[in-house]
Design a protein around this motif. Structure first.
Motif, mmCIF file in Angstrom:
data_model
loop_
_atom_site.group_PDB
_atom_site.id
_atom_site.type_symbol
_atom_site.label_atom_id
_atom_site.label_comp_id
_atom_site.label_asym_id
_atom_site.label_seq_id
_atom_site.Cartn_x
_atom_site.Cartn_y
_atom_site.Cartn_z
ATOM 1 N N ASN A 1 8.398 0.886 4.384
ATOM 2 C CA ASN A 1 9.261 1.202 3.242
ATOM 3 C C ASN A 1 9.159 2.692 2.985
ATOM 4 O OD1 ASN A 1 9.291 1.855 0.138
ATOM 5 N ND2 ASN A 1 10.677 0.127 0.457
ATOM 6 N N THR A 2 10.301 3.337 2.759
ATOM 7 C CA THR A 2 10.319 4.791 2.583
ATOM 8 C C THR A 2 10.837 5.216 1.217
ATOM 9 O OG1 THR A 2 12.533 4.932 3.591
ATOM 10 C CG2 THR A 2 10.620 5.140 5.060
ATOM 11 N N ASN B 1 -2.287 1.390 -5.253
ATOM 12 C CA ASN B 1 -1.553 2.587 -5.671
ATOM 13 C C ASN B 1 -2.279 3.822 -5.166
ATOM 14 O OD1 ASN B 1 0.745 1.612 -7.324
ATOM 15 N ND2 ASN B 1 -0.886 0.686 -8.558
ATOM 16 N N ASN B 2 -1.964 4.194 -3.932
ATOM 17 C CA ASN B 2 -2.675 5.274 -3.266
ATOM 18 C C ASN B 2 -1.892 6.580 -3.229
ATOM 19 O OD1 ASN B 2 -4.633 6.440 -1.123
ATOM 20 N ND2 ASN B 2 -2.646 6.457 -0.067
ATOM 21 N N ALA B 3 -0.562 6.504 -3.135
ATOM 22 C CA ALA B 3 0.249 7.703 -2.897
ATOM 23 C C ALA B 3 0.250 8.642 -4.100
ATOM 24 C CB ALA B 3 1.685 7.303 -2.559
ATOM 25 N N VAL C 1 0.864 -1.178 0.000
ATOM 26 C CA VAL C 1 0.000 0.000 0.000
ATOM 27 C C VAL C 1 0.901 1.229 0.000
ATOM 28 C CG1 VAL C 1 -1.884 1.239 1.111
ATOM 29 C CG2 VAL C 1 -1.736 -1.254 1.330
ATOM 30 N N THR C 2 0.841 2.022 -1.060
ATOM 31 C CA THR C 2 1.672 3.215 -1.118
ATOM 32 C C THR C 2 0.961 4.389 -0.455
ATOM 33 O OG1 THR C 2 0.846 3.981 -3.278
ATOM 34 C CG2 THR C 2 2.675 2.399 -3.293
ATOM 35 N N GLY C 3 1.749 5.289 0.096
ATOM 36 C CA GLY C 3 1.157 6.418 0.815
ATOM 37 C C GLY C 3 0.352 5.967 2.005
ATOM 38 N N VAL D 1 3.203 -4.167 3.296
ATOM 39 C CA VAL D 1 4.303 -3.240 3.116
ATOM 40 C C VAL D 1 3.705 -1.845 3.193
ATOM 41 C CG1 VAL D 1 6.076 -2.350 1.568
ATOM 42 C CG2 VAL D 1 5.683 -4.810 1.726
ATOM 43 N N VAL D 2 4.049 -1.125 4.246
ATOM 44 C CA VAL D 2 3.529 0.222 4.474
ATOM 45 C C VAL D 2 4.522 1.205 3.869
ATOM 46 C CG1 VAL D 2 2.779 1.903 6.190
ATOM 47 C CG2 VAL D 2 2.449 -0.548 6.612
ATOM 48 N N ASN D 3 4.200 1.690 2.680
ATOM 49 C CA ASN D 3 5.102 2.619 1.995
ATOM 50 C C ASN D 3 4.684 4.057 2.255
ATOM 51 O OD1 ASN D 3 4.934 4.336 -0.834
ATOM 52 N ND2 ASN D 3 6.989 3.628 -0.337
ATOM 53 N N ASP D 4 5.643 4.886 2.620
ATOM 54 C CA ASP D 4 5.382 6.318 2.738
ATOM 55 C C ASP D 4 6.713 7.050 2.703
ATOM 56 O OD1 ASP D 4 2.634 7.923 3.862
ATOM 57 O OD2 ASP D 4 4.530 9.018 3.890
#
Length: 317
Positions: free
Chosen positions: A76-77, A105-107, A13-15, A36-39
């Motif tokens: 994840n950054t 695709n959220n970010a 999940v992005t953002g 996977v927590v992407n930001d």
């Protein structure tokens, strides 16, 4: 998400450090998915990207929240704005959990200005994060999904893709591109076991802002809270997802399918500009067809009218 479980599934999940992305990540994790927590941890801005950067990347806090609930997650950054960043995001999932089943695709960043004042410095970040990022992140994940014969992709668009919001030409244009890209991906993904859909969320993520004609209030924030989006995201990310290549508008407990239609139109092989003008009503006549209007009022009306009625009745949020 009740009986729809994601045990054994891995979701990117992005953002996902704040607002809508955080809600999606928490809901999927609560139903058993490994996340996977992407930001990137950048300031949130609707104009030029300025603002105060968080002291700690919010992805770390979301991971702690998931782990406190008994779930599994890693932060994840990396940036979604580059192919290298997208590949690194997917590699994080593979190293931590061994596979990728779901990409949300959220970010994406927002930049606004009158059309005449748009500059490359404003437009490029929007295109890189709202549109190109789908290639950057989903591309490497797609190859893994194709190998395993299974995948789910949920792309995030916006009502601005069809409603025409002043000073948001770059953002609205990119979000319209997300819808077109989703339909193409769905066509290619069908024989591979990959389903791809797109959601235009309507939610309150800025506490001090209103929504359409409604002024800001705590009651409005509760009515439009991000968690109302999670049932639709969960269904579209699940193995039982019944559709692919579709677009949905959702928020405040409301979900609708967004369709593109054509009118009955005019057929005249001998037409000229003058005769076309004369018969223009035939081109424009919609009869009883469902058409997404330029002002986006239909969706807004269906979400907000029950809220207004509730407030008028004195029942609060």
């Amino acid at each position: 998400m009740d009986a729809l479980r994601f045990d054994g599934r891995v979701a990117v999940v992005t953002g996902a450090g704040r607002n809508l992305g955080r809600a999606y990540a928490l809901a999927l994790a609560a139903a058993g998915a490994k996340i996977v927590v992407n930001d990137l941890g950048v300031p949130i801005s609707d104009t030029d990207g300025s603002g105060e950067r968080p002291a700690e990347n919010p992805a770390l806090e979301v991971v702690r929240e998931i782990e406190a609930l008994g779930g599994e997650a890693v932060a994840n950054t990396d940036s979604i704005a580059t192919a290298e960043g997208g590949a690194a995001i997917v590699e994080t999932a593979v190293k931590a959990f061994g596979r990728v089943d779901i990409v949300v695709n959220n970010a994406g960043v927002v930049r606004s200005a009158p059309f005449a004042d748009l500059t490359p410095d404003l437009v490029r970040p929007v295109l890189d994060t709202q549109l190109a990022s789908i290639f950057h992140v989903t591309g490497p994940a797609w190859r893994l999904m194709a190998e395993q014969g299974y995948g789910r992709v949920v792309n995030i668009s916006s009502g601005s893709a069809w409603s025409g919001v002043p000073e948001f030409a770059a953002y609205g244009g990119a979000k319209a591109g997300v819808i077109g890209m989703t339909r193409q991906m769905a066509t290619e993904g069908a024989p591979l076991g990959i389903k791809v859909n797109v959601v235009a969320p309507y939610a309150k993520t800025r506490p001090g802002s209103g929504f359409g004609p409604i002024p800001p209030s705590d009651e409005l924030n509760a009515w439009m809270r991000p968690e109302f989006l999670t049932p639709l995201i969960g269904l579209l990310a699940h193995e039982d997802c019944p559709v692919t290549g579709e677009c949905f508008a959702a928020g405040a407990g409301y979900v609708s399918r967004v369709v593109m239609t054509t009118t009955q139109g005019l057929f005249d092989r001998g037409m000229t500009p003058a005769t076309l003008l004369r018969d223009w009503n035939q081109v424009m006549e919609t009869d009883a067809m469902a058409v997404v209007g330029h002002d986006g009022g239909g969706t807004l009306h269906k979400m907000i009218t029950p809220f207004v009625e509730q407030q008028q009745a004195g029942n609060g949020g």
